[in-house]
Design an enzyme around this catalytic site. Sequence first.
Site, PDB file in Angstrom:
ATOM      1  N   VAL A 195      46.549  68.744  87.705  1.00  0.00           N
ATOM      2  CA  VAL A 195      45.212  69.014  87.197  1.00  0.00           C
ATOM      3  C   VAL A 195      45.189  70.206  86.227  1.00  0.00           C
ATOM      4  O   VAL A 195      44.471  70.189  85.229  1.00  0.00           O
ATOM      5  CB  VAL A 195      44.221  69.191  88.383  1.00  0.00           C
ATOM      6  CG1 VAL A 195      44.541  70.427  89.201  1.00  0.00           C
ATOM      7  CG2 VAL A 195      42.804  69.259  87.900  1.00  0.00           C
ATOM      8  N   ILE A 196      45.997  71.221  86.496  1.00  0.00           N
ATOM      9  CA  ILE A 196      45.953  72.419  85.640  1.00  0.00           C
ATOM     10  C   ILE A 196      46.432  72.075  84.231  1.00  0.00           C
ATOM     11  O   ILE A 196      45.763  72.389  83.236  1.00  0.00           O
ATOM     12  CB  ILE A 196      46.781  73.572  86.274  1.00  0.00           C
ATOM     13  CG1 ILE A 196      46.099  74.018  87.574  1.00  0.00           C
ATOM     14  CG2 ILE A 196      46.957  74.737  85.296  1.00  0.00           C
ATOM     15  CD1 ILE A 196      46.817  75.090  88.366  1.00  0.00           C
ATOM     16  N   ASP A 226      70.276  61.498  84.487  1.00  0.00           N
ATOM     17  CA  ASP A 226      68.877  61.099  84.261  1.00  0.00           C
ATOM     18  C   ASP A 226      68.866  59.932  83.292  1.00  0.00           C
ATOM     19  O   ASP A 226      69.762  59.808  82.459  1.00  0.00           O
ATOM     20  CB  ASP A 226      68.069  62.282  83.689  1.00  0.00           C
ATOM     21  CG  ASP A 226      66.570  62.113  83.899  1.00  0.00           C
ATOM     22  OD1 ASP A 226      66.010  61.116  83.407  1.00  0.00           O
ATOM     23  OD2 ASP A 226      65.962  62.987  84.545  1.00  0.00           O
ATOM     24  N   ILE A 255      60.253  69.330  87.068  1.00  0.00           N
ATOM     25  CA  ILE A 255      60.841  70.285  88.024  1.00  0.00           C
ATOM     26  C   ILE A 255      62.325  70.492  87.701  1.00  0.00           C
ATOM     27  O   ILE A 255      62.824  71.620  87.679  1.00  0.00           O
ATOM     28  CB  ILE A 255      60.655  69.792  89.484  1.00  0.00           C
ATOM     29  CG1 ILE A 255      59.156  69.677  89.818  1.00  0.00           C
ATOM     30  CG2 ILE A 255      61.349  70.731  90.465  1.00  0.00           C
ATOM     31  CD1 ILE A 255      58.856  69.110  91.200  1.00  0.00           C
ATOM     32  N   TYR A 289      54.360  55.392  97.785  1.00  0.00           N
ATOM     33  CA  TYR A 289      55.143  56.579  97.395  1.00  0.00           C
ATOM     34  C   TYR A 289      55.440  57.432  98.630  1.00  0.00           C
ATOM     35  O   TYR A 289      56.586  57.827  98.874  1.00  0.00           O
ATOM     36  CB  TYR A 289      54.324  57.349  96.360  1.00  0.00           C
ATOM     37  CG  TYR A 289      54.814  58.730  95.966  1.00  0.00           C
ATOM     38  CD1 TYR A 289      55.709  58.903  94.921  1.00  0.00           C
ATOM     39  CD2 TYR A 289      54.326  59.874  96.606  1.00  0.00           C
ATOM     40  CE1 TYR A 289      56.122  60.174  94.533  1.00  0.00           C
ATOM     41  CE2 TYR A 289      54.736  61.142  96.227  1.00  0.00           C
ATOM     42  CZ  TYR A 289      55.634  61.284  95.196  1.00  0.00           C
ATOM     43  OH  TYR A 289      56.031  62.547  94.820  1.00  0.00           O
ATOM     44  N   LYS A 307      58.998  58.122 100.595  1.00  0.00           N
ATOM     45  CA  LYS A 307      59.489  59.501 100.794  1.00  0.00           C
ATOM     46  C   LYS A 307      59.842  59.729 102.273  1.00  0.00           C
ATOM     47  O   LYS A 307      60.894  60.287 102.591  1.00  0.00           O
ATOM     48  CB  LYS A 307      58.423  60.521 100.364  1.00  0.00           C
ATOM     49  CG  LYS A 307      58.154  60.576  98.857  1.00  0.00           C
ATOM     50  CD  LYS A 307      59.155  61.463  98.156  1.00  0.00           C
ATOM     51  CE  LYS A 307      58.860  61.697  96.699  1.00  0.00           C
ATOM     52  NZ  LYS A 307      60.006  62.095  95.910  1.00  0.00           N
ATOM     53  N   ALA A 318      64.982  62.483  91.242  1.00  0.00           N
ATOM     54  CA  ALA A 318      64.530  61.305  90.487  1.00  0.00           C
ATOM     55  C   ALA A 318      63.460  60.565  91.271  1.00  0.00           C
ATOM     56  O   ALA A 318      63.603  60.325  92.468  1.00  0.00           O
ATOM     57  CB  ALA A 318      65.711  60.390  90.216  1.00  0.00           C
TER      58      ALA A 318
HETATM   59  N1  LIG Z   1      55.478  67.349  90.166  1.00  0.00           N
HETATM   60  C1  LIG Z   1      54.852  67.301  91.322  1.00  0.00           C
HETATM   61  O1  LIG Z   1      53.646  67.585  91.408  1.00  0.00           O
HETATM   62  C2  LIG Z   1      55.598  66.950  92.597  1.00  0.00           C
HETATM   63  C3  LIG Z   1      55.025  67.255  93.831  1.00  0.00           C
HETATM   64  C4  LIG Z   1      55.716  66.910  95.001  1.00  0.00           C
HETATM   65  C5  LIG Z   1      56.943  66.281  94.917  1.00  0.00           C
HETATM   66  N2  LIG Z   1      57.480  65.990  93.706  1.00  0.00           N
HETATM   67  C6  LIG Z   1      58.774  65.288  93.646  1.00  0.00           C
HETATM   68  O2  LIG Z   1      59.712  66.102  92.966  1.00  0.00           O
HETATM   69  C7  LIG Z   1      60.610  65.288  92.207  1.00  0.00           C
HETATM   70  C8  LIG Z   1      60.599  65.719  90.736  1.00  0.00           C
HETATM   71  O3  LIG Z   1      59.275  65.641  90.236  1.00  0.00           O
HETATM   72  P1  LIG Z   1      58.926  65.866  88.691  1.00  0.00           P
HETATM   73  O4  LIG Z   1      57.495  66.257  88.630  1.00  0.00           O
HETATM   74  O5  LIG Z   1      59.957  66.721  88.063  1.00  0.00           O
HETATM   75  O6  LIG Z   1      59.039  64.351  88.144  1.00  0.00           O
HETATM   76  P2  LIG Z   1      59.393  63.867  86.674  1.00  0.00           P
HETATM   77  O7  LIG Z   1      58.843  62.476  86.552  1.00  0.00           O
HETATM   78  O8  LIG Z   1      59.003  64.865  85.654  1.00  0.00           O
HETATM   79  O9  LIG Z   1      60.987  63.788  86.714  1.00  0.00           O
HETATM   80  C9  LIG Z   1      61.689  62.769  87.386  1.00  0.00           C
HETATM   81  C10 LIG Z   1      62.937  62.468  86.587  1.00  0.00           C
HETATM   82  O10 LIG Z   1      63.643  61.404  87.245  1.00  0.00           O
HETATM   83  C11 LIG Z   1      64.168  60.542  86.245  1.00  0.00           C
HETATM   84  N3  LIG Z   1      64.366  59.221  86.833  1.00  0.00           N
HETATM   85  C12 LIG Z   1      63.424  58.426  87.406  1.00  0.00           C
HETATM   86  N4  LIG Z   1      63.979  57.277  87.808  1.00  0.00           N
HETATM   87  C13 LIG Z   1      65.289  57.356  87.486  1.00  0.00           C
HETATM   88  C14 LIG Z   1      66.389  56.477  87.658  1.00  0.00           C
HETATM   89  N5  LIG Z   1      66.240  55.279  88.235  1.00  0.00           N
HETATM   90  N6  LIG Z   1      67.596  56.863  87.227  1.00  0.00           N
HETATM   91  C15 LIG Z   1      67.769  58.085  86.636  1.00  0.00           C
HETATM   92  N7  LIG Z   1      66.769  58.955  86.461  1.00  0.00           N
HETATM   93  C16 LIG Z   1      65.541  58.586  86.874  1.00  0.00           C
HETATM   94  C17 LIG Z   1      63.118  60.548  85.144  1.00  0.00           C
HETATM   95  O11 LIG Z   1      63.681  60.134  83.900  1.00  0.00           O
HETATM   96  C18 LIG Z   1      62.663  61.994  85.149  1.00  0.00           C
HETATM   97  O12 LIG Z   1      63.383  62.781  84.243  1.00  0.00           O
HETATM   98  C19 LIG Z   1      60.157  63.841  92.402  1.00  0.00           C
HETATM   99  O13 LIG Z   1      60.920  63.267  93.408  1.00  0.00           O
HETATM  100  C20 LIG Z   1      58.723  63.987  92.857  1.00  0.00           C
HETATM  101  O14 LIG Z   1      58.328  62.894  93.667  1.00  0.00           O
HETATM  102  C21 LIG Z   1      56.847  66.315  92.534  1.00  0.00           C
END
Ligand SMILES: NC(=O)c1ccc[n+]([C@@H]2O[C@H](COP(=O)([O-])OP(=O)(O)OC[C@H]3O[C@@H](n4cnc5c(N)ncnc54)[C@H](O)[C@@H]3O)[C@@H](O)[C@H]2O)c1
Length: 304
Positions: free
Chosen positions: A182-183, A31, A12, A139, A143, A71
């Site tokens: 899933v997609i 990051d 994202i 999780y 949140k 993150a």
């Molecule tokens: N992708 C989804 O389907 C989805 C759905 C609902 C909510 N979210 C939330 O949106 C946010 C982003 O999701 P995403 O899919 O991009 O996740 P992602 O795993 O692709 O990205 C998360 C990023 O956080 C970084 N990170 C994790 N722990 C860290 C730390 N301790 N220090 C520094 N960086 C750290 C990782 O290196 C990664 O680049 C998350 O909080 C996730 O819970 C995602």
Amino acid sequence: MNILVIGGNGFIGSHLIDHLLLKGHNVRVFDVSYERYRKPLPNVDYRISALENIPDLYEALLGIDIIFHLASASVPSTSNVDTVSDINKNLIPTLNILNLSVKLGIKRIIYFSSGGAVYGNPLTKLISENHPLNPISSYGIVKVTIEMYLSLYQRMYGLNPLILRPSNPYGPRQGHFIAQGVISTFLRKVQKNEELTVYGDGNSAKDYIYIKDMIDLSYQLSISDEVGIFNLGSGIGTSINQIIDQIKKTTKSKLNINFVEKQIYDVDHFVLDISKTTNLLGNYPITTLKEGIENTRYWLNSIV
Ligand SMILES: NC(=O)c1ccc[n+]([C@@H]2O[C@H](COP(=O)([O-])OP(=O)(O)OC[C@H]3O[C@@H](n4cnc5c(N)ncnc54)[C@H](O)[C@@H]3O)[C@@H](O)[C@H]2O)c1
């Protein structure tokens, strides 16, 4: 504006930074690692470090007007395995971000929560922001706890938190580090001629939103004066069978599908009520499943 995107090198975050740059902001990313699928972008100030490193986090927060916090070190399915680690890696670092923000006078923080895990099993056909919170994973519990701390810090210190609850975003660059939807999973499997596993009969419907739509909404909400919680979704239920049909049409492949028994934690219907967001921003155009799947496939083909 000077904007810090924490977790900006994930799925994202990578789209969010593109959008912020396009809108002319100064973008800094904090990051633990660089993006998986792209080289570092020339106009981004990267701070590669872990949130647990407080001096680095402090440095990264200097001069910042808005923080986007994306993150996350866990996903619903793995978070129950080590609940203490889940708290240490997600809750504690977030409290450090909040405490440093208070110290530095940063007022605006946009937090990416979850439009699924915080609600647990749905009690209504459409899930509004007021639906009871009954998370069934660590999780989700973390949140919800972070959301509550954001409200507490709003009351105590005048922070202006915006809590976004995304449904199931999909699109290019998904599967950055830990989980993939899933997609993307199905498209990757079709590309490798592998079997698709479907739990249940494929009629369970969820809310999917194309990543660019979700980023556009997140940005519009972030620059508004709104505080509080907003669902981010399409508001439309799309079944696994509809996804499979579209993938079949897009890839023109004969798919090998294995239907297996549904898992106990699977829910049949999970669609967000997006009226709070549409009341504020108006009805927003949603990328069709056809177009979203085509774009995702195009990108997947470009990286092999
Ligand atoms: N992708 C989804 O389907 C989805 C759905 C609902 C909510 N979210 C939330 O949106 C946010 C982003 O999701 P995403 O899919 O991009 O996740 P992602 O795993 O692709 O990205 C998360 C990023 O956080 C970084 N990170 C994790 N722990 C860290 C730390 N301790 N220090 C520094 N960086 C750290 C990782 O290196 C990664 O680049 C998350 O909080 C996730 O819970 C995602």
